[in-house]
Design a protein around this motif. Structure first.
Motif, PDB file in Angstrom:
ATOM      1  N   ALA A 219       6.585  -4.350   1.428  1.00 13.68           N
ATOM      2  CA  ALA A 219       6.633  -4.029   2.855  1.00 13.68           C
ATOM      3  C   ALA A 219       5.249  -3.637   3.351  1.00 13.68           C
ATOM      4  O   ALA A 219       4.430  -3.076   2.602  1.00 13.68           O
ATOM      5  N   THR A 220       4.995  -3.916   4.605  1.00 14.55           N
ATOM      6  CA  THR A 220       3.831  -3.380   5.303  1.00 14.55           C
ATOM      7  C   THR A 220       4.321  -2.720   6.584  1.00 14.55           C
ATOM      8  O   THR A 220       5.286  -3.190   7.195  1.00 14.55           O
ATOM      9  N   PHE A 221       3.699  -1.614   6.982  1.00 15.99           N
ATOM     10  CA  PHE A 221       4.255  -0.835   8.085  1.00 15.99           C
ATOM     11  C   PHE A 221       3.163  -0.183   8.916  1.00 15.99           C
ATOM     12  O   PHE A 221       2.017  -0.001   8.470  1.00 15.99           O
ATOM     13  N   PHE A 222       3.556   0.169  10.135  1.00 18.50           N
ATOM     14  CA  PHE A 222       2.717   0.922  11.070  1.00 18.50           C
ATOM     15  C   PHE A 222       3.570   2.031  11.658  1.00 18.50           C
ATOM     16  O   PHE A 222       4.645   1.770  12.211  1.00 18.50           O
ATOM     17  N   ASP A 223       3.141   3.282  11.518  1.00 18.19           N
ATOM     18  CA  ASP A 223       3.859   4.449  12.028  1.00 18.19           C
ATOM     19  C   ASP A 223       3.014   5.151  13.087  1.00 18.19           C
ATOM     20  O   ASP A 223       1.776   5.187  12.991  1.00 18.19           O
ATOM     21  N   ALA A 224       3.683   5.713  14.083  1.00 18.83           N
ATOM     22  CA  ALA A 224       2.984   6.491  15.119  1.00 18.83           C
ATOM     23  C   ALA A 224       3.901   7.609  15.590  1.00 18.83           C
ATOM     24  O   ALA A 224       5.130   7.477  15.570  1.00 18.83           O
ATOM     25  N   GLY A 225       3.298   8.727  16.018  1.00 15.51           N
ATOM     26  CA  GLY A 225       4.114   9.808  16.555  1.00 15.51           C
ATOM     27  C   GLY A 225       3.392  11.142  16.518  1.00 15.51           C
ATOM     28  O   GLY A 225       2.286  11.262  15.992  1.00 15.51           O
ATOM     29  N   ALA A 239      -1.036   3.401   8.840  1.00 15.19           N
ATOM     30  CA  ALA A 239      -0.506   2.132   8.352  1.00 15.19           C
ATOM     31  C   ALA A 239      -0.547   2.138   6.836  1.00 15.19           C
ATOM     32  O   ALA A 239      -1.263   2.930   6.206  1.00 15.19           O
ATOM     33  N   GLY A 240       0.247   1.262   6.236  1.00 13.37           N
ATOM     34  CA  GLY A 240       0.255   1.220   4.785  1.00 13.37           C
ATOM     35  C   GLY A 240       1.100   0.090   4.248  1.00 13.37           C
ATOM     36  O   GLY A 240       1.603  -0.766   4.988  1.00 13.37           O
ATOM     37  N   ILE A 241       1.242   0.087   2.918  1.00  7.35           N
ATOM     38  CA  ILE A 241       2.060  -0.892   2.219  1.00  7.35           C
ATOM     39  C   ILE A 241       3.032  -0.163   1.310  1.00  7.35           C
ATOM     40  O   ILE A 241       2.808   1.000   0.938  1.00  7.35           O
ATOM     41  N   GLY A 242       4.113  -0.849   0.964  1.00  5.02           N
ATOM     42  CA  GLY A 242       5.107  -0.216   0.118  1.00  5.02           C
ATOM     43  C   GLY A 242       5.854  -1.229  -0.728  1.00  5.02           C
ATOM     44  O   GLY A 242       5.804  -2.444  -0.479  1.00  5.02           O
ATOM     45  N   PHE A 243       6.538  -0.711  -1.736  1.00  3.78           N
ATOM     46  CA  PHE A 243       7.364  -1.522  -2.619  1.00  3.78           C
ATOM     47  C   PHE A 243       8.782  -0.970  -2.613  1.00  3.78           C
ATOM     48  O   PHE A 243       8.991   0.241  -2.501  1.00  3.78           O
ATOM     49  N   ARG A 244       9.778  -1.853  -2.726  1.00  2.00           N
ATOM     50  CA  ARG A 244      11.180  -1.459  -2.685  1.00  2.00           C
ATOM     51  C   ARG A 244      11.914  -2.034  -3.895  1.00  2.00           C
ATOM     52  O   ARG A 244      11.643  -3.157  -4.333  1.00  2.00           O
ATOM     53  N   TYR A 245      12.861  -1.236  -4.403  1.00  2.00           N
ATOM     54  CA  TYR A 245      13.772  -1.702  -5.436  1.00  2.00           C
ATOM     55  C   TYR A 245      15.178  -1.421  -4.946  1.00  2.00           C
ATOM     56  O   TYR A 245      15.536  -0.259  -4.716  1.00  2.00           O
ATOM     57  N   ARG A 246      15.960  -2.459  -4.758  1.00  2.00           N
ATOM     58  CA  ARG A 246      17.256  -2.326  -4.116  1.00  2.00           C
ATOM     59  C   ARG A 246      18.375  -2.261  -5.145  1.00  2.00           C
ATOM     60  O   ARG A 246      18.523  -3.164  -5.984  1.00  2.00           O
ATOM     61  N   LEU A 247      19.163  -1.188  -5.060  1.00  2.00           N
ATOM     62  CA  LEU A 247      20.376  -1.015  -5.837  1.00  2.00           C
ATOM     63  C   LEU A 247      21.563  -1.243  -4.912  1.00  2.00           C
ATOM     64  O   LEU A 247      21.394  -1.328  -3.687  1.00  2.00           O
ATOM     65  N   PRO A 248      22.789  -1.312  -5.426  1.00  2.00           N
ATOM     66  CA  PRO A 248      23.935  -1.626  -4.561  1.00  2.00           C
ATOM     67  C   PRO A 248      24.116  -0.690  -3.371  1.00  2.00           C
ATOM     68  O   PRO A 248      24.538  -1.132  -2.306  1.00  2.00           O
ATOM     69  N   VAL A 249      23.813   0.605  -3.518  1.00  2.00           N
ATOM     70  CA  VAL A 249      24.094   1.544  -2.425  1.00  2.00           C
ATOM     71  C   VAL A 249      22.851   2.219  -1.872  1.00  2.00           C
ATOM     72  O   VAL A 249      22.941   2.989  -0.920  1.00  2.00           O
ATOM     73  N   VAL A 250      21.678   1.968  -2.445  1.00  2.00           N
ATOM     74  CA  VAL A 250      20.478   2.663  -1.988  1.00  2.00           C
ATOM     75  C   VAL A 250      19.247   1.846  -2.379  1.00  2.00           C
ATOM     76  O   VAL A 250      19.286   1.081  -3.342  1.00  2.00           O
ATOM     77  N   SER A 251      18.183   1.998  -1.606  1.00  2.00           N
ATOM     78  CA  SER A 251      16.905   1.380  -1.947  1.00  2.00           C
ATOM     79  C   SER A 251      15.907   2.467  -2.348  1.00  2.00           C
ATOM     80  O   SER A 251      15.816   3.507  -1.688  1.00  2.00           O
ATOM     81  N   LEU A 252      15.187   2.233  -3.429  1.00  2.00           N
ATOM     82  CA  LEU A 252      14.129   3.128  -3.858  1.00  2.00           C
ATOM     83  C   LEU A 252      12.804   2.580  -3.354  1.00  2.00           C
ATOM     84  O   LEU A 252      12.528   1.392  -3.502  1.00  2.00           O
ATOM     85  N   GLY A 253      11.982   3.438  -2.747  1.00  2.00           N
ATOM     86  CA  GLY A 253      10.738   2.968  -2.159  1.00  2.00           C
ATOM     87  C   GLY A 253       9.543   3.795  -2.591  1.00  2.00           C
ATOM     88  O   GLY A 253       9.662   4.997  -2.860  1.00  2.00           O
TER      89      GLY A 253
END
Length: 269
Positions: A219-225, A239-253
């Motif tokens: 993932a790549t993202f932009f946050d503001a606030g 801004a930044g980058i991220g990695f995700r690992y998807r399980l049946p009921v939740v994603s680990l990031g």
């Protein structure tokens, strides 16, 4: 990360549809550092939760004793805080905890006529949507808006003030680190620039996700606030980058973000 301690217990009595509707009695004791404030909360919260179609409606009244310590003074408050929560629920919802909502809105308030030590009205609205652009490409939009009406902001307990920053807010900044700051004379005689919380909150995120094999994603993202006392004040962004690992009921990031509106190094989330 700052230390948070929370102890809570809840007893539920099913009413109406037992999978969806209930009367609850909850007891909470919580200590948390918010910005530059140390807050303590002890609450007894009876509530009634009903589901109407695709909406979950909860009404509650919290009897709360709280303290706010800015390093110089400790303000204690006794409050009776009625509240109304409206949240969307997905099709097939059976009362389980949800990690995100299409829409969540909470309105709470306190009045000295009810025996409280502070008068305020506070609204918080959160929304999160995911759009599938293509089979392996997804767009995640998240927004948060908060506002409060209070005559004397200094009397407002720290647990009801707004702060921004952190994993579910503006990544690249420390948890609850963004808010108006004041120079506060500490008990040891030194002056410290302290985040004291704001009347209002505005935060949002745009995230582009690309699926990978083995339930992985990048993932790549932009946050503001920011949290502030006047709409129109400066927003912080990162801004930044991220990695995700998807399980049946939740994603680990795992995210790495860098502030763009101010100097600062990389921060892990």
């Amino acid at each position: 990360s700052s230390i948070t301690r929370r102890i809570d217990a809840r007893y539920d009595i099913p009413i109406g549809d037992p999978a969806l509707e209930r009367f609850s009695m909850e007891a909470v004791n919580k200590f948390e550092s918010l910005g530059g404030l140390d807050t303590n909360e002890t609450s007894i919260i009876p509530s009634i939760t009903r589901v109407r179609g695709r909406w979950q409606v909860a009404t509650q009244v919290a009897a709360t004793r709280t303290s706010t310590d800015d390093g110089q003074t400790r303000q204690r408050s006794n409050l009776l805080v009625p509240g109304l929560t409206l949240a969307s629920v997905p099709e097939g919802f059976l009362g389980e905890s949800l990690f995100s909502r299409t829409l969540f809105a909470e309105l709470i308030g306190s009045q000295k006529a009810l025996g409280s030590d502070s008068d305020f009205l506070r609204l918080l609205v959160q929304s999160e949507r995911q759009f599938d652009l293509r089979r392996k490409w997804h767009l995640l939009l998240r927004g948060e808006l908060g506002t409060s009406l209070v005559k004397n902001f200094n009397e407002m307990p720290g647990i009801y003030r707004f702060f921004a920053g952190g994993d579910r807010s503006v990544r690249g900044f420390a948890y609850q680190s963004l808010s108006p700051e004041e120079l506060v004379l500490q008990r040891d005689g030194t002056l410290k620039l302290t985040g004291v919380g704001g009347r209002h909150l505005l935060a949002g995120s745009v995230e582009l996700v690309r699926d990978l094999p083995l339930n992985l994603a990048v993932a790549t993202f932009f946050d503001a606030g920011n949290a502030f006392d006047h709409f129109g004040d400066k927003l912080e962004y990162a801004a930044g980058i991220g990695f995700r690992y998807r399980l049946p009921v939740v994603s680990l990031g795992l995210d790495v973000a860098k502030p763009l509106s101010t100097s600062g190094g990389l921060r892990l989330h």
